[in-house]
Scaffold this motif. Sequence first.
Motif, mmCIF file in Angstrom:
data_model
loop_
_atom_site.group_PDB
_atom_site.id
_atom_site.type_symbol
_atom_site.label_atom_id
_atom_site.label_comp_id
_atom_site.label_asym_id
_atom_site.label_seq_id
_atom_site.Cartn_x
_atom_site.Cartn_y
_atom_site.Cartn_z
ATOM 1 N N ARG A 154 -7.663 5.755 8.922
ATOM 2 C CA ARG A 154 -7.245 4.544 9.633
ATOM 3 C C ARG A 154 -5.767 4.660 10.003
ATOM 4 N NH1 ARG A 154 -10.494 -0.333 8.817
ATOM 5 N NH2 ARG A 154 -8.567 -1.418 9.421
ATOM 6 N N ASP A 165 -3.841 2.247 10.888
ATOM 7 C CA ASP A 165 -3.038 1.094 10.484
ATOM 8 C C ASP A 165 -2.557 1.160 9.045
ATOM 9 O OD1 ASP A 165 -5.581 0.827 9.476
ATOM 10 O OD2 ASP A 165 -5.932 -1.201 10.248
ATOM 11 N N LEU A 166 -3.221 1.935 8.178
ATOM 12 C CA LEU A 166 -2.850 1.973 6.769
ATOM 13 C C LEU A 166 -1.789 3.026 6.465
ATOM 14 C CD1 LEU A 166 -3.538 0.530 4.125
ATOM 15 C CD2 LEU A 166 -5.254 2.284 3.674
ATOM 16 N N ASN A 167 -1.750 4.091 7.242
ATOM 17 C CA ASN A 167 -0.756 5.157 7.048
ATOM 18 C C ASN A 167 -0.839 5.762 5.646
ATOM 19 O OD1 ASN A 167 1.305 6.835 8.011
ATOM 20 N ND2 ASN A 167 2.909 5.524 7.142
ATOM 21 N N HIS A 199 1.006 0.989 -0.503
ATOM 22 C CA HIS A 199 0.044 0.496 0.492
ATOM 23 C C HIS A 199 -0.589 -0.799 0.009
ATOM 24 C CE1 HIS A 199 0.491 4.428 2.331
ATOM 25 N NE2 HIS A 199 0.160 4.991 1.179
ATOM 26 N N SER A 258 -3.735 -3.684 1.051
ATOM 27 C CA SER A 258 -4.903 -3.985 1.883
ATOM 28 C C SER A 258 -5.417 -5.389 1.581
ATOM 29 C CB SER A 258 -6.017 -2.955 1.652
ATOM 30 O OG SER A 258 -6.469 -2.985 0.323
ATOM 31 N N SER A 288 -5.001 -13.855 9.147
ATOM 32 C CA SER A 288 -4.268 -12.682 8.658
ATOM 33 C C SER A 288 -3.484 -13.021 7.393
ATOM 34 C CB SER A 288 -3.309 -12.190 9.736
ATOM 35 O OG SER A 288 -4.007 -11.834 10.908
ATOM 36 N N THR A 314 3.291 -9.101 6.139
ATOM 37 C CA THR A 314 2.962 -8.145 7.203
ATOM 38 C C THR A 314 2.710 -6.745 6.658
ATOM 39 O OG1 THR A 314 5.327 -7.739 7.571
ATOM 40 C CG2 THR A 314 4.268 -9.438 8.920
ATOM 41 N N GLU A 315 3.136 -6.485 5.423
ATOM 42 C CA GLU A 315 2.886 -5.168 4.829
ATOM 43 C C GLU A 315 1.408 -4.953 4.520
ATOM 44 O OE1 GLU A 315 7.099 -6.322 3.551
ATOM 45 O OE2 GLU A 315 5.152 -7.307 3.840
ATOM 46 N N VAL A 371 -2.414 -4.587 5.273
ATOM 47 C CA VAL A 371 -3.308 -4.187 6.360
ATOM 48 C C VAL A 371 -4.630 -4.912 6.179
ATOM 49 C CG1 VAL A 371 -4.604 -2.274 7.371
ATOM 50 C CG2 VAL A 371 -2.224 -1.943 6.659
ATOM 51 N N GLN A 372 -5.089 -5.567 7.216
ATOM 52 C CA GLN A 372 -6.320 -6.349 7.118
ATOM 53 C C GLN A 372 -7.536 -5.452 7.312
ATOM 54 O OE1 GLN A 372 -6.113 -10.010 9.200
ATOM 55 N NE2 GLN A 372 -7.989 -10.797 8.306
#
Length: 210
Positions: free
Chosen positions: A71, A73-75, A152, A154, A163, A167-168, A170-171
């Motif tokens: 993904r 978005d997760l990096n 990370h 989630s 949401s 902002t850190e 990831v949805q």
Amino acid sequence: MSVEKQLQELVQRLHRLPNLDEPLPTTLQILGRNHQERDWQRLLFYFLSPGRGHGLDHRFLEYLLSSLSKREDLNYTFSRLDLLDIQVETEVVASNGTRPDGILWLPGDWFICWELKLRASETDKQTEAYIDASSFPSIDLSKDEISVDNRHYSYLAPEKKSSPEATEFVQLSWEWIASELQAFLAKSQGGIRHGRRHSSTTSSARYSRN
């Protein structure tokens, strides 16, 4: 006739049954607990924990982490070489008294902090509190040991849910988890011991039908 042959015949007969208008109920639906966040948390992290009695060992953990690493978005970066050292824990106590639903982590390297939602929305800026926490003492994990790029977060909720505040985070969606479970089962066809364990995992894969 061998047991294997009998099971094969049973499968063939089941495949010939007509399709039902309504999907078969999941395990949690049968128990009347399909709207309880804690039960979904326990079910998901049960299969992610290699030492539990599901017979999957590290296979589902490896599959999901590999999917997460794909993904954008997760990096997150996953290495199979680290698999045996990855830890899994639920209801982790943070330094500021908050309790993330679960954490997957490789000691001294990375962690993924999870917040799970079903129907309820985030309250009291939970996700921001998880970001602000300096450590997770209940699992002896200090954020100072982990580089910022390897921290990370989630936020697992149904599609189209609001949401997370932080902002850190990831949805992710339960529907995505369900699709990954189904893909895992398809890939593992014939490689999972004991059919009853296979069916239990399949039941958990159909969140989107609840």
